[in-house]
Design an enzyme around this catalytic site. Sequence first.
Site, PDB file in Angstrom:
ATOM      1  N   ASN A   1       0.877  -1.171   0.000  1.00 21.82           N
ATOM      2  CA  ASN A   1       0.000   0.000   0.000  1.00 21.82           C
ATOM      3  C   ASN A   1       0.918   1.226   0.000  1.00 21.82           C
ATOM      4  O   ASN A   1       1.506   1.553   1.023  1.00 21.82           O
ATOM      5  CB  ASN A   1      -0.891  -0.028   1.251  1.00 21.82           C
ATOM      6  CG  ASN A   1      -1.664   1.270   1.446  1.00 21.82           C
ATOM      7  OD1 ASN A   1      -1.743   2.102   0.532  1.00 21.82           O
ATOM      8  ND2 ASN A   1      -2.234   1.452   2.627  1.00 21.82           N
ATOM      9  N   TRP A   2       1.003   1.849  -1.174  1.00 16.88           N
ATOM     10  CA  TRP A   2       1.934   2.984  -1.302  1.00 16.88           C
ATOM     11  C   TRP A   2       1.393   4.272  -0.679  1.00 16.88           C
ATOM     12  O   TRP A   2       2.102   5.262  -0.620  1.00 16.88           O
ATOM     13  CB  TRP A   2       2.268   3.221  -2.776  1.00 16.88           C
ATOM     14  CG  TRP A   2       3.284   2.260  -3.324  1.00 16.88           C
ATOM     15  CD1 TRP A   2       3.899   1.233  -2.658  1.00 16.88           C
ATOM     16  CD2 TRP A   2       3.813   2.246  -4.655  1.00 16.88           C
ATOM     17  NE1 TRP A   2       4.763   0.588  -3.492  1.00 16.88           N
ATOM     18  CE2 TRP A   2       4.740   1.183  -4.722  1.00 16.88           C
ATOM     19  CE3 TRP A   2       3.584   3.019  -5.802  1.00 16.88           C
ATOM     20  CZ2 TRP A   2       5.445   0.884  -5.891  1.00 16.88           C
ATOM     21  CZ3 TRP A   2       4.279   2.727  -6.966  1.00 16.88           C
ATOM     22  CH2 TRP A   2       5.207   1.672  -7.010  1.00 16.88           C
ATOM     23  N   LYS A   3       0.106   4.254  -0.298  1.00 18.91           N
ATOM     24  CA  LYS A   3      -0.509   5.470   0.261  1.00 18.91           C
ATOM     25  C   LYS A   3      -0.261   6.652  -0.690  1.00 18.91           C
ATOM     26  O   LYS A   3      -0.318   6.465  -1.892  1.00 18.91           O
ATOM     27  CB  LYS A   3       0.025   5.714   1.673  1.00 18.91           C
ATOM     28  CG  LYS A   3      -0.102   4.471   2.552  1.00 18.91           C
ATOM     29  CD  LYS A   3       0.108   4.721   4.002  1.00 18.91           C
ATOM     30  CE  LYS A   3      -0.058   3.391   4.746  1.00 18.91           C
ATOM     31  NZ  LYS A   3      -0.057   3.529   6.176  1.00 18.91           N
TER      32      LYS A   3
ATOM     33  N   HIS B   1      -9.617   1.591   4.692  1.00 18.65           N
ATOM     34  CA  HIS B   1      -8.351   1.727   5.423  1.00 18.65           C
ATOM     35  C   HIS B   1      -8.556   2.702   6.588  1.00 18.65           C
ATOM     36  O   HIS B   1      -9.306   3.667   6.467  1.00 18.65           O
ATOM     37  CB  HIS B   1      -7.261   2.237   4.482  1.00 18.65           C
ATOM     38  CG  HIS B   1      -5.899   2.179   5.099  1.00 18.65           C
ATOM     39  ND1 HIS B   1      -5.449   3.131   5.977  1.00 18.65           N
ATOM     40  CD2 HIS B   1      -4.901   1.264   4.992  1.00 18.65           C
ATOM     41  CE1 HIS B   1      -4.225   2.809   6.381  1.00 18.65           C
ATOM     42  NE2 HIS B   1      -3.873   1.677   5.802  1.00 18.65           N
TER      43      HIS B   1
ATOM     44  N   GLU C   1      -6.865   5.050   7.666  1.00 14.69           N
ATOM     45  CA  GLU C   1      -6.584   6.463   7.349  1.00 14.69           C
ATOM     46  C   GLU C   1      -7.778   7.107   6.639  1.00 14.69           C
ATOM     47  O   GLU C   1      -8.052   8.292   6.825  1.00 14.69           O
ATOM     48  CB  GLU C   1      -5.292   6.564   6.521  1.00 14.69           C
ATOM     49  CG  GLU C   1      -4.071   6.300   7.395  1.00 14.69           C
ATOM     50  CD  GLU C   1      -2.871   5.696   6.680  1.00 14.69           C
ATOM     51  OE1 GLU C   1      -2.833   5.706   5.439  1.00 14.69           O
ATOM     52  OE2 GLU C   1      -1.971   5.199   7.383  1.00 14.69           O
TER      53      GLU C   1
ATOM     54  N   GLU D   1      -5.738  -4.753  10.591  1.00 15.49           N
ATOM     55  CA  GLU D   1      -4.712  -3.734  10.788  1.00 15.49           C
ATOM     56  C   GLU D   1      -4.960  -2.990  12.101  1.00 15.49           C
ATOM     57  O   GLU D   1      -5.714  -2.001  12.122  1.00 15.49           O
ATOM     58  CB  GLU D   1      -4.729  -2.737   9.628  1.00 15.49           C
ATOM     59  CG  GLU D   1      -4.384  -3.332   8.288  1.00 15.49           C
ATOM     60  CD  GLU D   1      -3.691  -2.326   7.375  1.00 15.49           C
ATOM     61  OE1 GLU D   1      -2.609  -2.646   6.874  1.00 15.49           O
ATOM     62  OE2 GLU D   1      -4.218  -1.224   7.182  1.00 15.49           O
TER      63      GLU D   1
ATOM     64  N   GLY E   1       2.497   2.163  10.778  1.00 12.73           N
ATOM     65  CA  GLY E   1       3.499   3.219  10.618  1.00 12.73           C
ATOM     66  C   GLY E   1       4.233   3.560  11.907  1.00 12.73           C
ATOM     67  O   GLY E   1       4.924   4.575  11.982  1.00 12.73           O
TER      68      GLY E   1
ATOM     69  N   SER F   1       3.248  -2.223  10.319  1.00  6.60           N
ATOM     70  CA  SER F   1       4.699  -2.319  10.529  1.00  6.60           C
ATOM     71  C   SER F   1       5.272  -3.687  10.154  1.00  6.60           C
ATOM     72  O   SER F   1       6.131  -4.227  10.848  1.00  6.60           O
ATOM     73  CB  SER F   1       5.058  -1.971  11.979  1.00  6.60           C
ATOM     74  OG  SER F   1       4.708  -0.621  12.250  1.00  6.60           O
TER      75      SER F   1
ATOM     76  N   GLY G   1       2.663  -1.125   4.258  1.00  5.76           N
ATOM     77  CA  GLY G   1       2.755   0.292   3.906  1.00  5.76           C
ATOM     78  C   GLY G   1       4.197   0.679   3.664  1.00  5.76           C
ATOM     79  O   GLY G   1       4.762   0.417   2.599  1.00  5.76           O
ATOM     80  N   GLY G   2       4.820   1.302   4.665  1.00  2.58           N
ATOM     81  CA  GLY G   2       6.175   1.854   4.532  1.00  2.58           C
ATOM     82  C   GLY G   2       7.180   0.938   3.862  1.00  2.58           C
ATOM     83  O   GLY G   2       7.935   1.369   2.977  1.00  2.58           O
TER      84      GLY G   2
HETATM   85  P1  PGA Z   1       2.741   0.250   7.626  1.00  2.00           P
HETATM   86  O1  PGA Z   1       1.279   0.523   7.014  1.00  2.00           O
HETATM   87  O2  PGA Z   1       3.229  -1.043   7.034  1.00  2.00           O
HETATM   88  O3  PGA Z   1       3.569   1.445   7.207  1.00  2.00           O
HETATM   89  O4  PGA Z   1       2.586   0.148   9.104  1.00  2.00           O
HETATM   90  C1  PGA Z   1       0.353  -0.508   6.833  1.00  2.00           C
HETATM   91  C2  PGA Z   1      -0.920   0.017   6.237  1.00  2.00           C
HETATM   92  O5  PGA Z   1      -1.352   1.125   6.573  1.00  2.00           O
HETATM   93  O6  PGA Z   1      -1.557  -0.670   5.407  1.00  2.00           O
END
Ligand code: PGA
Length: 254
Positions: free
Chosen positions: A22-24, A109, A111, A178, A184, A217, A238-239
Amino acid sequence: MHLVAILFLTKSPVRKIVIAGNWKMFKTQAESLEFLEGFLPTLDETPQDREVVLCVPFTDLNVLSKNLHGSRVQLGAQNVHWEESGAYTGEISGLMLTEIGVRYVIVGHSERRQYFGETDYTVNLRLKAAQRFGLTPILCVGETKQQRDAGETESLIISQLEKDLVDVDQENLVIAYEPIWAIGTGDTCEAKEANRVIGLIRSQLSNPDVPIQYGGSVKPNNIDEIMEQSEIDGVLVGGASLEPVGFAKIVNYK
Ligand code: PGA
């Protein structure tokens, strides 16, 4: 090892393994092409039974669609509206996504729920729309730190699933657990605890073979322990999905 124990420890062969990035809101088109240069060659060693997905910003979809052609990476978006078209400034429809070869879409998600007013009601509309257009939605659920500390994890997740999955086809669905406090933060949920909650999620489904991912994470140094868990069928990253070598290590976990 005893045969029964082996059967219990092995994941159901029916459940698909889905490793999604997930590149956000990261990467321009030029940066996304640079990523592919480093990433695609590493897939030669990826076992065939793993589905690899990149969920990227809308502006990257077209260029990736062209450059992923013939590769085993599936393209994913990060949101979808519930109508085919209309006066919905800033939104995108399933028709627009499938036209350029998008196969997956993240829905709900944390966010989106936290910063953009997404509710279980709109999550449900988006899930149904995704499926109507032939996309496979990745539904995200998970609790905040406060909810966890108050002992509300289980009730919150059961309530999210109940509302989000009304009239959703569980034959074309991925779910990601999640925990919001792990996203993050570098503060991964312990693999065994993630496995427990994912078992709870599975117990709420009418189709027990829905692939259920863990997200929060995920890194090259914890992927093996996560994927060893019997209930966990993949990860939403994500990251660590932004960097080709690191993401390749996750995709090619042992
Ligand atoms: P993260 O994000 O791996 O940076 O913790 C995961 C996500 O939001 O899908």
